[in-house]
Design a protein around this motif. Sequence first.
Motif, PDB file in Angstrom:
ATOM      1  N   PHE A   1       0.343  -1.206   0.191  1.00  0.00           N
ATOM      2  CA  PHE A   1      -0.626  -0.095   0.112  1.00  0.00           C
ATOM      3  C   PHE A   1       0.987   1.356   0.388  1.00  0.00           C
ATOM      4  O   PHE A   1       0.650   2.248   0.586  1.00  0.00           O
ATOM      5  CB  PHE A   1      -0.655   0.006   1.140  1.00  0.00           C
ATOM      6  N   ALA A   2       2.125   1.207  -0.185  1.00  0.00           N
ATOM      7  CA  ALA A   2       3.119   2.165   0.008  1.00  0.00           C
ATOM      8  C   ALA A   2       2.702   3.766  -1.463  1.00  0.00           C
ATOM      9  O   ALA A   2       2.869   4.448  -0.418  1.00  0.00           O
ATOM     10  CB  ALA A   2       4.286   2.204  -1.388  1.00  0.00           C
ATOM     11  N   PHE A   3       1.972   3.330  -1.762  1.00  0.00           N
ATOM     12  CA  PHE A   3       1.002   5.214  -3.199  1.00  0.00           C
ATOM     13  C   PHE A   3      -0.236   4.781  -2.967  1.00  0.00           C
ATOM     14  O   PHE A   3      -0.925   4.964  -3.136  1.00  0.00           O
ATOM     15  CB  PHE A   3       1.484   5.295  -4.613  1.00  0.00           C
ATOM     16  N   GLU A   4      -0.777   4.204  -1.711  1.00  0.00           N
ATOM     17  CA  GLU A   4      -2.797   3.132  -1.810  1.00  0.00           C
ATOM     18  C   GLU A   4      -3.336   5.509  -1.406  1.00  0.00           C
ATOM     19  O   GLU A   4      -2.610   5.735  -0.460  1.00  0.00           O
ATOM     20  CB  GLU A   4      -2.805   2.424  -0.822  1.00  0.00           C
ATOM     21  N   GLY A   5      -4.005   5.681  -2.912  1.00  0.00           N
ATOM     22  CA  GLY A   5      -5.234   6.883  -1.953  1.00  0.00           C
ATOM     23  C   GLY A   5      -4.846   7.813  -2.254  1.00  0.00           C
ATOM     24  O   GLY A   5      -4.653   9.007  -2.730  1.00  0.00           O
ATOM     25  N   SER A   6      -2.898   7.675  -3.013  1.00  0.00           N
ATOM     26  CA  SER A   6      -2.061   8.957  -3.355  1.00  0.00           C
ATOM     27  C   SER A   6      -3.207   9.368  -5.187  1.00  0.00           C
ATOM     28  O   SER A   6      -4.010   8.952  -5.608  1.00  0.00           O
ATOM     29  CB  SER A   6      -1.086   8.882  -3.530  1.00  0.00           C
ATOM     30  N   LYS A   7      -2.625  10.983  -5.681  1.00  0.00           N
ATOM     31  CA  LYS A   7      -2.991  10.915  -6.791  1.00  0.00           C
ATOM     32  C   LYS A   7      -2.036  11.265  -7.872  1.00  0.00           C
ATOM     33  O   LYS A   7      -2.007  11.656  -8.945  1.00  0.00           O
ATOM     34  CB  LYS A   7      -3.464  13.197  -6.408  1.00  0.00           C
ATOM     35  N   ILE A   8      -1.256   9.989  -7.550  1.00  0.00           N
ATOM     36  CA  ILE A   8      -0.184   9.508  -8.923  1.00  0.00           C
ATOM     37  C   ILE A   8      -1.241   9.390 -10.378  1.00  0.00           C
ATOM     38  O   ILE A   8      -2.241   8.857  -9.891  1.00  0.00           O
ATOM     39  CB  ILE A   8       0.439   8.437  -7.906  1.00  0.00           C
ATOM     40  N   GLU A   9      -0.330   9.663 -11.324  1.00  0.00           N
ATOM     41  CA  GLU A   9      -1.498   9.793 -12.446  1.00  0.00           C
ATOM     42  C   GLU A   9       0.023   9.175 -13.535  1.00  0.00           C
ATOM     43  O   GLU A   9      -1.558   8.394 -14.221  1.00  0.00           O
ATOM     44  CB  GLU A   9      -1.063  11.380 -13.050  1.00  0.00           C
ATOM     45  N   ARG A  10       0.829   9.240 -13.177  1.00  0.00           N
ATOM     46  CA  ARG A  10       1.669   7.880 -13.742  1.00  0.00           C
ATOM     47  C   ARG A  10       2.492   7.134 -13.572  1.00  0.00           C
ATOM     48  O   ARG A  10       2.939   8.271 -12.363  1.00  0.00           O
ATOM     49  CB  ARG A  10       2.137   8.727 -15.585  1.00  0.00           C
ATOM     50  N   ILE A  11       3.050   5.800 -13.220  1.00  0.00           N
ATOM     51  CA  ILE A  11       3.937   5.183 -12.639  1.00  0.00           C
ATOM     52  C   ILE A  11       4.616   4.312 -12.825  1.00  0.00           C
ATOM     53  O   ILE A  11       4.465   3.712 -14.389  1.00  0.00           O
ATOM     54  CB  ILE A  11       3.382   5.044 -11.609  1.00  0.00           C
ATOM     55  N   THR A  12       6.031   4.263 -12.550  1.00  0.00           N
ATOM     56  CA  THR A  12       7.252   3.510 -13.260  1.00  0.00           C
ATOM     57  C   THR A  12       8.288   2.837 -12.692  1.00  0.00           C
ATOM     58  O   THR A  12       8.410   3.331 -11.619  1.00  0.00           O
ATOM     59  CB  THR A  12       8.615   3.855 -14.448  1.00  0.00           C
TER      60      THR A  12
END
Length: 470
Positions: free
Chosen positions: A141-152
């Motif tokens: 759950f490192a990025f859970e619920g964040s507003k991230i749009e793109r990820i590599t």
Amino acid sequence: MKQTIITIVFVALFSLRALGLDVAASAGRLHEAVGDGTDVKTLTIKGTLDASDFDYIRTDLENLTVLDLSGVSIVAYQGPPLATGRKFSPADELPEFALFGMNLTSIALPEGLRKLGAGSLAATSLATVQIPLTVVSVGDFAFEGSKIERITVPPSVADLGRGAFKDCTGLTLASLSQQELPSDLFRGCINLTGVSLGVPVAVIGDNAFTWCRSLSSFGFDENLRSIGRGAFAGSGLKELDLSLAESIAVIGESAFERCGSLVSVRLPETLADIPQSMLLGCQALESIEVGDQVTSIGNYAMASSGSVNRLTLPSSLIYIGDDAMGKMNSLVEIDASTLTMVPSLGNTVWSGVSVPSVRLKVNNDMTDMFKEADQWREFDIVGVSGIDQVNPDVAASEVSARFSGYDLLIKSTVEIDNVCLYDSSGRRYVMVSPAANDVVIDTSDWLCSLYIVKITLADGSITGLKLARR
């Protein structure tokens, strides 16, 4: 006048502080370098930090939006309980829940970072994050619920945690280079439209893409070994082609349940069991191609697949579960002509279907058995012979077959995907998958002298031939 000058200087200093702050820090003492950070919006840190410093950042720097940690080394912490209750946090790890819930819009992570701890960037306002190539682990759950749009996620990450991007509703594109995708990885990412795979995926965990309703396609290839429970449930897949995944051992329950845009399904030839609720509620589904080795169809497996009008049952089938085909309201024909036994049935297999108006094609020799069997007898049963089922759609010049003694020799100008051999009553003897332009089948173990040969080519075309062995 003097008072005015002092006031102007104070306001200027206050504004500079609110604009940004560069500090040098040592582990456990960041609060001394920053002080009252209420108005700090941009912070660049050099030096060393430990987990206690991140507790300070999260709780005291409430207006922070830009954080530059590129010049930081994170050292191990051991001491009084942190906000998470832990008394220890390892070096080179962004601590668990380190920046949870912060209004950060930009972050630069340390280049020597080895791990993103569990929940470390969850519920932040970050739209993009550059994960350093030194990172080998991304926690649950490192990025859970964040507003991230793109990820590599770089290839260096060998351990990708459960639910790492769960409920990132703004995420549209993800690039992965991991063979195993963990449970809940993108669950609830309703705007995810594409997943770029740098390596073939072998394992897809439970609920990995549940409710990814904008995801219209996914690359299932020959390396795939398992698909978890609910893996693509509620997703936007339009086609499901698992025909290459012949090494697949497990498909979990409800794996593709309620995929409202799913139109066609092609299952691998090697699949033995269609799991419970696998295609439940796929109302747009028009075609289902079942492999020749399926022995059971689980409870509710195809229920409410309202657009399927024709279904072919494999000769290997021995059991169909409760309501497995309930509410398949468009069904007009079931082809069971290759079955050599009447499959056992669960309760109300075709509940909600107008069964008397559905044509059931069975082998001539099996007609009486189906007419006497509970639930089966209600169909419009039509007896056919194995020969009746041969409907070539390949030009005869493309495929040739002949006997040389007991050896059946088959040649084609197009690569042969598989060959099925039946006797004249429709009973199947063998299926082979040569992936070549010619194949030799030894028939010396069979007494039959008249054979029906069904040949499927790599381009999907099918031909049927009737041959006598002399």
